[in-house]
Enzyme design. Structure first.
Site, PDB file in Angstrom:
ATOM      1  CD  GLU B  40      -2.875   0.960   2.418  1.00 30.38           C
ATOM      2  OE1 GLU B  40      -2.346   0.580   3.605  1.00 30.38           O
ATOM      3  OE2 GLU B  40      -4.019   1.737   2.596  1.00 30.38           O
ATOM      4  CE  LYS B 112      -7.396   1.746   3.312  1.00 25.96           C
ATOM      5  NZ  LYS B 112      -6.130   1.746   3.656  1.00 25.96           N
ATOM      6  CB  CYS B 149      -4.619  -1.593   4.265  1.00 24.82           C
ATOM      7  SG  CYS B 149      -3.958  -1.581   5.817  1.00 24.82           S
TER       8      CYS B 149
END
Lengths: 290, 290
Positions: B40, B112, B149
């Protein structure tokens, strides 16, 4: 809350099996358990190992079973999670958990929602899928998120229980190995079974208990040799950490003190519920999206 | 499909960090990787460790970053999963994964969806939550379910990717320990992080890779000491079984051949998708049900 998990074998008769359960409940009570959880369909052998019309007769005493376990809860002054073959009406049978409070009253019931059907686990033959949804059951020791066995593979079930305020997730279970599988495959299956349930504890910041049977049960139709139920009943905390775990082959009472207040602290440091993207979750109610 | 995970440190400058990434990609290519996955926000230190207006400048070269990584994919003839600080317009920035096919074309992007915000991880300050939903990205090596994540804690995201036909789940990540935490707490956190991701592999019968950074990164505002990124990048198979796992403190290239066809066999023996109770899942799109 002091929880006790009763991991046991089935015996040749229902009465013998229940006698052993009662003995183990007494032992759990002597150690001050106030919540006792029995394994899936604990009154008998796992009869879904094959399809047989005569097995529906095992539900004929269902109403008496309810009265019996109510009295056990009351006599021992425990909250008791049972797992029974529910005869609702001719032709409609469920795989259901009945929860009795410590005064013997029926606190609530859960009808297994996800029904398996595979070699040795022919449950779609016997059970109508549950129609009550995923609703926790309020008791004097807390709000119990009771689910059953195959439900444990579905994060959706655990999540809805948590969203409705369940304080602990509880899975009565009957799962085991085929002796014909390789050792590697057996290891993968047991590890997956533990991991998927620990994940529900983690994602919902809830303690979780899973109660499985032990012992080899032969298939009396000889379609397969039988199932070696793998035990390994366990208790994990709000971060999925192991608190207790039973053996794969022995009858055991697993006891542990669970602090239901720890959930709040964990949800503050791991605020998953704050961040769920409910504006994009509607697709979860589809079988597939192609 | 031969996948390579690049687990690395950040270096004092963006150029130094990228130089190390390029070196590791070359090494992965020498070992015939055809899918390479970076961690990331791999171009820099994890700048979300604190809130600082000047850090938005790190996105100013975003359009050039896209061209740069496109060329890297093309030059190496690899499918490349990058994780960039996307400047969409003044005031709208995303934490996004851009996937380039082996001819350098942009195969797709994922913004995300679940944004964390906690001590040392102040992402809500920087990133607008994704507005593209959970859509897998088609490439020449397969249909990639790329998430990022914090998404890894939400089974909903993995499930929707699977329902849309993702053949592998992929998580570029930046997660680590605070040195001030107890060893027990560090163990619980790492174990939970691994367990929750393995559970997505299990429940969806998909292989899964997670790529995390390593090394200690200091907080230049001194609100905390810093974050010790815990590495442990890993690859698991369709039953959640470990295939490869990196160390907690070293830069490493993790390679593995993944058989995307195994999914079908596993879904036949573990038919979870057959049995989902979509008639009772609407409640998942609520924040809480009280």
């Amino acid at each position: 809350m002091r929880v006790a998990l009763i991991q046991q074998k089935s015996y040749p008769t229902k009465q013998q099996t229940i006698d052993k359960t009662l003995y183990m409940i007494t032992k759990a009570k002597e150690q001050d358990a106030n919540l006792v959880i029995l394994q899936e369909l604990h009154q008998d052998r796992y009869f879904c190992i094959n399809e047989s019309i005569k097995n529906f007769d095992l539900a004929n005493d269902f109403e008496n079973d309810l009265k019996f376990w109510s009295k056990v809860a009351k006599d021992n002054k425990i909250v008791l999670v049972t797992s029974l073959f529910e005869k609702r009406v001719a032709g409609v049978y469920h795989n259901s958990a009945f929860v009795f409070d410590s005064d013997g009253s029926l606190a609530g019931k859960y009808r297994k929602m996800h029904i398996p059907h595979d070699q040795g686990f022919y449950e779609k033959f016997y059970f109508t899928p549950g129609d009550l949804g995923f609703c926790p059951i309020d008791t004097s020791v807390g709000r119990l998120g009771v689910l059953i066995c195959w439900d444990q593979w579905f994060g959706e079930a655990a999540r809805i229980m948590a969203l409705k305020g369940a304080e602990i997730l509880i899975y009565p279970t009957a799962i085991g190995w085929f002796d014909s599988d390789s050792e590697d495959e057996k290891k993968r299956q047991l590890d997956a079974w533990i991991t998927i349930q620990r994940s529900h504890a983690i994602s919902n910041s809830l303690p979780l208990v899973s109660v499985n049977r032990v012992g080899f049960e032969k298939d009396d139709k000889n379609l397969i040799d039988g199932i070696r139920f793998w035990g390994n009943s366990f208790i994990v905390g709000n971060q999925g950490e192991f608190l207790k775990q039973a053996s794969s082959d022995k009858e055991e009472i697993i006891l542990h003190d669970i602090d239901l207040k720890r959930c709040e602290k964990i949800r503050q440091i791991w605020p998953f519920f704050r961040d769920r993207r409910v504006d994009f979750y509607d697709e979860l109610n589809k079988k597939f999206l192609s």
